[in-house]
Scaffold this motif. Structure first.
Motif, PDB file in Angstrom:
ATOM      1  N   ASP A 254      -2.816  -5.755   2.267  1.00  0.00           N
ATOM      2  CA  ASP A 254      -1.927  -6.434   3.213  1.00  0.00           C
ATOM      3  C   ASP A 254      -2.642  -6.816   4.509  1.00  0.00           C
ATOM      4  O   ASP A 254      -2.101  -7.573   5.315  1.00  0.00           O
ATOM      5  CB  ASP A 254      -0.723  -5.537   3.517  1.00  0.00           C
ATOM      6  CG  ASP A 254       0.166  -5.353   2.277  1.00  0.00           C
ATOM      7  OD1 ASP A 254       0.645  -4.235   2.036  1.00  0.00           O
ATOM      8  OD2 ASP A 254       0.336  -6.347   1.539  1.00  0.00           O
ATOM      9  N   SER A 255      -3.886  -6.323   4.661  1.00  0.00           N
ATOM     10  CA  SER A 255      -4.631  -6.716   5.876  1.00  0.00           C
ATOM     11  C   SER A 255      -4.920  -8.216   5.865  1.00  0.00           C
ATOM     12  O   SER A 255      -5.298  -8.802   6.885  1.00  0.00           O
ATOM     13  CB  SER A 255      -5.947  -5.930   5.969  1.00  0.00           C
ATOM     14  OG  SER A 255      -6.656  -6.065   4.748  1.00  0.00           O
TER      15      SER A 255
ATOM     16  N   GLY B  31       2.065  -4.282   9.821  1.00  0.00           N
ATOM     17  CA  GLY B  31       1.830  -3.050   9.063  1.00  0.00           C
ATOM     18  C   GLY B  31       1.929  -3.310   7.564  1.00  0.00           C
ATOM     19  O   GLY B  31       2.696  -4.171   7.134  1.00  0.00           O
ATOM     20  N   GLY B  32       1.168  -2.562   6.785  1.00  0.00           N
ATOM     21  CA  GLY B  32       1.093  -2.804   5.344  1.00  0.00           C
ATOM     22  C   GLY B  32       1.746  -1.713   4.527  1.00  0.00           C
ATOM     23  O   GLY B  32       2.458  -0.848   5.053  1.00  0.00           O
ATOM     24  N   GLY B  33       1.494  -1.775   3.213  1.00  0.00           N
ATOM     25  CA  GLY B  33       2.113  -0.837   2.283  1.00  0.00           C
ATOM     26  C   GLY B  33       1.247   0.388   2.052  1.00  0.00           C
ATOM     27  O   GLY B  33       0.097   0.439   2.475  1.00  0.00           O
ATOM     28  N   GLY B  34       1.840   1.381   1.367  1.00  0.00           N
ATOM     29  CA  GLY B  34       1.100   2.602   1.085  1.00  0.00           C
ATOM     30  C   GLY B  34       1.846   3.446   0.084  1.00  0.00           C
ATOM     31  O   GLY B  34       3.080   3.380  -0.013  1.00  0.00           O
ATOM     32  N   GLN B  35       1.106   4.232  -0.714  1.00  0.00           N
ATOM     33  CA  GLN B  35       1.749   5.153  -1.655  1.00  0.00           C
ATOM     34  C   GLN B  35       2.487   6.236  -0.863  1.00  0.00           C
ATOM     35  O   GLN B  35       2.251   6.400   0.346  1.00  0.00           O
ATOM     36  CB  GLN B  35       0.708   5.793  -2.584  1.00  0.00           C
ATOM     37  CG  GLN B  35       0.010   4.810  -3.517  1.00  0.00           C
ATOM     38  CD  GLN B  35       0.958   3.961  -4.370  1.00  0.00           C
ATOM     39  OE1 GLN B  35       2.152   3.819  -4.100  1.00  0.00           O
ATOM     40  NE2 GLN B  35       0.425   3.350  -5.399  1.00  0.00           N
ATOM     41  N   ASP B  36       3.354   6.993  -1.564  1.00  0.00           N
ATOM     42  CA  ASP B  36       4.133   8.041  -0.880  1.00  0.00           C
ATOM     43  C   ASP B  36       3.203   8.949  -0.074  1.00  0.00           C
ATOM     44  O   ASP B  36       3.501   9.340   1.059  1.00  0.00           O
ATOM     45  CB  ASP B  36       4.899   8.888  -1.921  1.00  0.00           C
ATOM     46  CG  ASP B  36       5.923   8.054  -2.686  1.00  0.00           C
ATOM     47  OD1 ASP B  36       6.766   8.636  -3.368  1.00  0.00           O
ATOM     48  OD2 ASP B  36       5.861   6.804  -2.598  1.00  0.00           O
TER      49      ASP B  36
ATOM     50  N   LYS C 124      -5.930   2.456   8.015  1.00  0.00           N
ATOM     51  CA  LYS C 124      -6.684   3.415   7.177  1.00  0.00           C
ATOM     52  C   LYS C 124      -5.824   3.872   5.992  1.00  0.00           C
ATOM     53  O   LYS C 124      -6.261   3.932   4.856  1.00  0.00           O
ATOM     54  CB  LYS C 124      -7.099   4.619   8.042  1.00  0.00           C
ATOM     55  CG  LYS C 124      -8.218   5.451   7.461  1.00  0.00           C
ATOM     56  CD  LYS C 124      -8.981   6.265   8.499  1.00  0.00           C
ATOM     57  CE  LYS C 124      -8.145   7.275   9.277  1.00  0.00           C
ATOM     58  NZ  LYS C 124      -7.576   8.363   8.480  1.00  0.00           N
ATOM     59  N   ASP C 125      -4.543   4.171   6.243  1.00  0.00           N
ATOM     60  CA  ASP C 125      -3.710   4.775   5.194  1.00  0.00           C
ATOM     61  C   ASP C 125      -2.625   3.847   4.654  1.00  0.00           C
ATOM     62  O   ASP C 125      -2.007   4.133   3.638  1.00  0.00           O
ATOM     63  CB  ASP C 125      -3.002   6.036   5.755  1.00  0.00           C
ATOM     64  CG  ASP C 125      -4.006   7.130   6.060  1.00  0.00           C
ATOM     65  OD1 ASP C 125      -4.164   7.471   7.245  1.00  0.00           O
ATOM     66  OD2 ASP C 125      -4.690   7.567   5.108  1.00  0.00           O
TER      67      ASP C 125
ATOM     68  N   ILE D 129      -7.441  -7.755  18.488  1.00  0.00           N
ATOM     69  CA  ILE D 129      -6.867  -6.885  17.455  1.00  0.00           C
ATOM     70  C   ILE D 129      -7.057  -5.423  17.847  1.00  0.00           C
ATOM     71  O   ILE D 129      -8.177  -5.005  18.182  1.00  0.00           O
ATOM     72  CB  ILE D 129      -7.566  -7.128  16.089  1.00  0.00           C
ATOM     73  CG1 ILE D 129      -7.645  -8.622  15.772  1.00  0.00           C
ATOM     74  CG2 ILE D 129      -6.860  -6.337  14.981  1.00  0.00           C
ATOM     75  CD1 ILE D 129      -6.343  -9.325  15.578  1.00  0.00           C
ATOM     76  N   HIS D 130      -5.966  -4.657  17.786  1.00  0.00           N
ATOM     77  CA  HIS D 130      -6.034  -3.209  18.049  1.00  0.00           C
ATOM     78  C   HIS D 130      -5.708  -2.484  16.740  1.00  0.00           C
ATOM     79  O   HIS D 130      -4.558  -2.476  16.307  1.00  0.00           O
ATOM     80  CB  HIS D 130      -5.008  -2.824  19.120  1.00  0.00           C
ATOM     81  CG  HIS D 130      -5.147  -3.602  20.401  1.00  0.00           C
ATOM     82  ND1 HIS D 130      -6.009  -3.236  21.406  1.00  0.00           N
ATOM     83  CD2 HIS D 130      -4.550  -4.749  20.823  1.00  0.00           C
ATOM     84  CE1 HIS D 130      -5.920  -4.109  22.405  1.00  0.00           C
ATOM     85  NE2 HIS D 130      -5.045  -5.057  22.077  1.00  0.00           N
ATOM     86  N   HIS D 131      -6.729  -1.898  16.096  1.00  0.00           N
ATOM     87  CA  HIS D 131      -6.480  -1.139  14.866  1.00  0.00           C
ATOM     88  C   HIS D 131      -5.992   0.247  15.277  1.00  0.00           C
ATOM     89  O   HIS D 131      -6.740   1.013  15.889  1.00  0.00           O
ATOM     90  CB  HIS D 131      -7.762  -1.037  14.032  1.00  0.00           C
ATOM     91  CG  HIS D 131      -8.248  -2.379  13.543  1.00  0.00           C
ATOM     92  ND1 HIS D 131      -7.613  -3.064  12.532  1.00  0.00           N
ATOM     93  CD2 HIS D 131      -9.265  -3.181  13.964  1.00  0.00           C
ATOM     94  CE1 HIS D 131      -8.236  -4.224  12.328  1.00  0.00           C
ATOM     95  NE2 HIS D 131      -9.237  -4.319  13.188  1.00  0.00           N
ATOM     96  N   TYR D 132      -4.725   0.550  14.967  1.00  0.00           N
ATOM     97  CA  TYR D 132      -4.137   1.811  15.429  1.00  0.00           C
ATOM     98  C   TYR D 132      -3.927   2.759  14.249  1.00  0.00           C
ATOM     99  O   TYR D 132      -3.138   2.472  13.340  1.00  0.00           O
ATOM    100  CB  TYR D 132      -2.785   1.544  16.120  1.00  0.00           C
ATOM    101  CG  TYR D 132      -2.102   2.824  16.519  1.00  0.00           C
ATOM    102  CD1 TYR D 132      -1.172   3.441  15.671  1.00  0.00           C
ATOM    103  CD2 TYR D 132      -2.452   3.483  17.696  1.00  0.00           C
ATOM    104  CE1 TYR D 132      -0.595   4.651  16.003  1.00  0.00           C
ATOM    105  CE2 TYR D 132      -1.877   4.688  18.055  1.00  0.00           C
ATOM    106  CZ  TYR D 132      -0.953   5.285  17.185  1.00  0.00           C
ATOM    107  OH  TYR D 132      -0.391   6.486  17.505  1.00  0.00           O
ATOM    108  N   ASN D 133      -4.687   3.866  14.227  1.00  0.00           N
ATOM    109  CA  ASN D 133      -4.464   4.940  13.257  1.00  0.00           C
ATOM    110  C   ASN D 133      -3.940   6.172  13.984  1.00  0.00           C
ATOM    111  O   ASN D 133      -3.912   6.191  15.225  1.00  0.00           O
ATOM    112  CB  ASN D 133      -5.768   5.244  12.495  1.00  0.00           C
ATOM    113  CG  ASN D 133      -6.119   4.116  11.535  1.00  0.00           C
ATOM    114  OD1 ASN D 133      -5.422   3.873  10.553  1.00  0.00           O
ATOM    115  ND2 ASN D 133      -7.190   3.404  11.830  1.00  0.00           N
ATOM    116  N   GLN D 134      -3.517   7.232  13.214  1.00  0.00           N
ATOM    117  CA  GLN D 134      -2.889   8.396  13.847  1.00  0.00           C
ATOM    118  C   GLN D 134      -3.696   8.876  15.060  1.00  0.00           C
ATOM    119  O   GLN D 134      -4.919   8.938  15.003  1.00  0.00           O
ATOM    120  CB  GLN D 134      -2.820   9.602  12.892  1.00  0.00           C
ATOM    121  CG  GLN D 134      -1.904   9.448  11.711  1.00  0.00           C
ATOM    122  CD  GLN D 134      -2.657   8.932  10.500  1.00  0.00           C
ATOM    123  OE1 GLN D 134      -3.237   7.845  10.563  1.00  0.00           O
ATOM    124  NE2 GLN D 134      -2.661   9.673   9.434  1.00  0.00           N
ATOM    125  N   ASP D 135      -2.947   9.191  16.130  1.00  0.00           N
ATOM    126  CA  ASP D 135      -3.528   9.810  17.339  1.00  0.00           C
ATOM    127  C   ASP D 135      -4.495   8.898  18.094  1.00  0.00           C
ATOM    128  O   ASP D 135      -5.175   9.360  19.019  1.00  0.00           O
ATOM    129  CB  ASP D 135      -4.216  11.153  16.991  1.00  0.00           C
ATOM    130  CG  ASP D 135      -3.213  12.108  16.310  1.00  0.00           C
ATOM    131  OD1 ASP D 135      -3.609  12.822  15.373  1.00  0.00           O
ATOM    132  OD2 ASP D 135      -2.015  12.055  16.697  1.00  0.00           O
TER     133      ASP D 135
END
Ligand code: GLN
Length: 246
Positions: A20-21, A58-63, A13-14, A40-46
């Motif tokens: 990069d997906s 894992g992919g890239g992201g802005q600060d 998500k973030d 495939i296990h899509h893992y987001n926070q919590d």
């Protein structure tokens, strides 16, 4: 029944700022062509963590994206260090590459702690390193992609780069001619692209390590149809690489 391979996609998500997906799609496709069943296990926070993990991507992201996930990533730090120590293959691009090191100090704001899977640290600078990139990797030959980051990464004693870059102001920090990092079966790199469709040898490295760890060996017996599809994908990769290396 095809043998299953469980893949965790970290924070899609973030942390998927430059597509990069595409790396996950490549791994999934090639596993099926080799006769395996990717889960495939899509893992987001919590989210809950899967019972079994054979590979982590894992992919890239802005600060800002990195700040969103850092609390949860630190919560998973020990687990990820343990998986890396067991030899579970991982590929982290740019923003997550930085957070798999010791820390990322952005230009603005507080330092973000890393989870120390890779021996490196990153300092944000005004000069963004942006552009197409060709690097020379001892393990994978020429690796092609593109980079876009403010962070400059410095490798610690004992951590090998993924490859070397020639041009100034490219790679990990624009000055020491290194790009990326490799510890055991964990690869960190600034290479967006997506990386894996253009560099299938790296995809097959991750697949072989995941299958060997879970099933003891990797001796795929693709069907004739799958073999011709693999050949087609590899020809496409060669075209993309030829263009990048002109
Ligand atoms: N925010 C980090 C930087 O600018 C990572 C960027 C990215 O993932 N492309 O260095």
């Amino acid at each position: 029944m095809a043998e299953v391979i469980d893949i965790v996609s970290l924070y899609p998500k973030d942390m998927n700022i430059y597509g990069d997906s595409g790396n996950l799609l490549t791994i999934e496709r090639r596993l099926r062509l080799y006769g395996y069943e990717p889960t495939i296990h899509h893992y987001n926070q919590d989210d809950s963590w899967p019972d079994h993990v054979d590979m982590v991507l894992g992919g890239g992201g802005q600060d800002e994206g990195q700040r969103k996930i850092i609390r949860d990533l630190c919560k998973r730090g020990e687990l990820l260090r343990g998986l890396a120590h067991q030899g579970v293959p991982m590929l982290m691009i740019c923003g997550l590459y930085q957070l798999f090191g010791e820390y990322f100090q952005p230009i603005e704001g507080d330092r973000l702690p890393g989870i120390c899977v890779l021996g490196a640290h990153t300092i944000g600078e005004k000069l963004r390193l942006i552009g197409n990139l060709v690097e020379h990797s001892q393990r994978f030959g020429s690796v092609v992609g593109y980079e876009n980051h403010s962070g400059q990464t410095f490798l610690h004693e004992g951590t090998k780069p993924l490859g070397e870059v020639d041009a100034p102001n490219t790679g990990n920090n624009g000055s020491d001619h290194t790009e990326g990092a490799m510890n055991d079966n964990v690869i960190g790199t600034y290479m967006h692209g997506s990386l894996l469709p253009k560099n299938p040898d790296i995809a097959d490295f991750l697949i072989a390590k995941a299958v060997e760890l879970r099933y003891g060996s990797f001796n795929p017996q693709p069907t004739q149809k799958a073999l011709s599809e693999l050949k087609r994908l590899d020809t496409l990769a060669q075209h993309a690489r030829a263009v990048a290396m002109r």
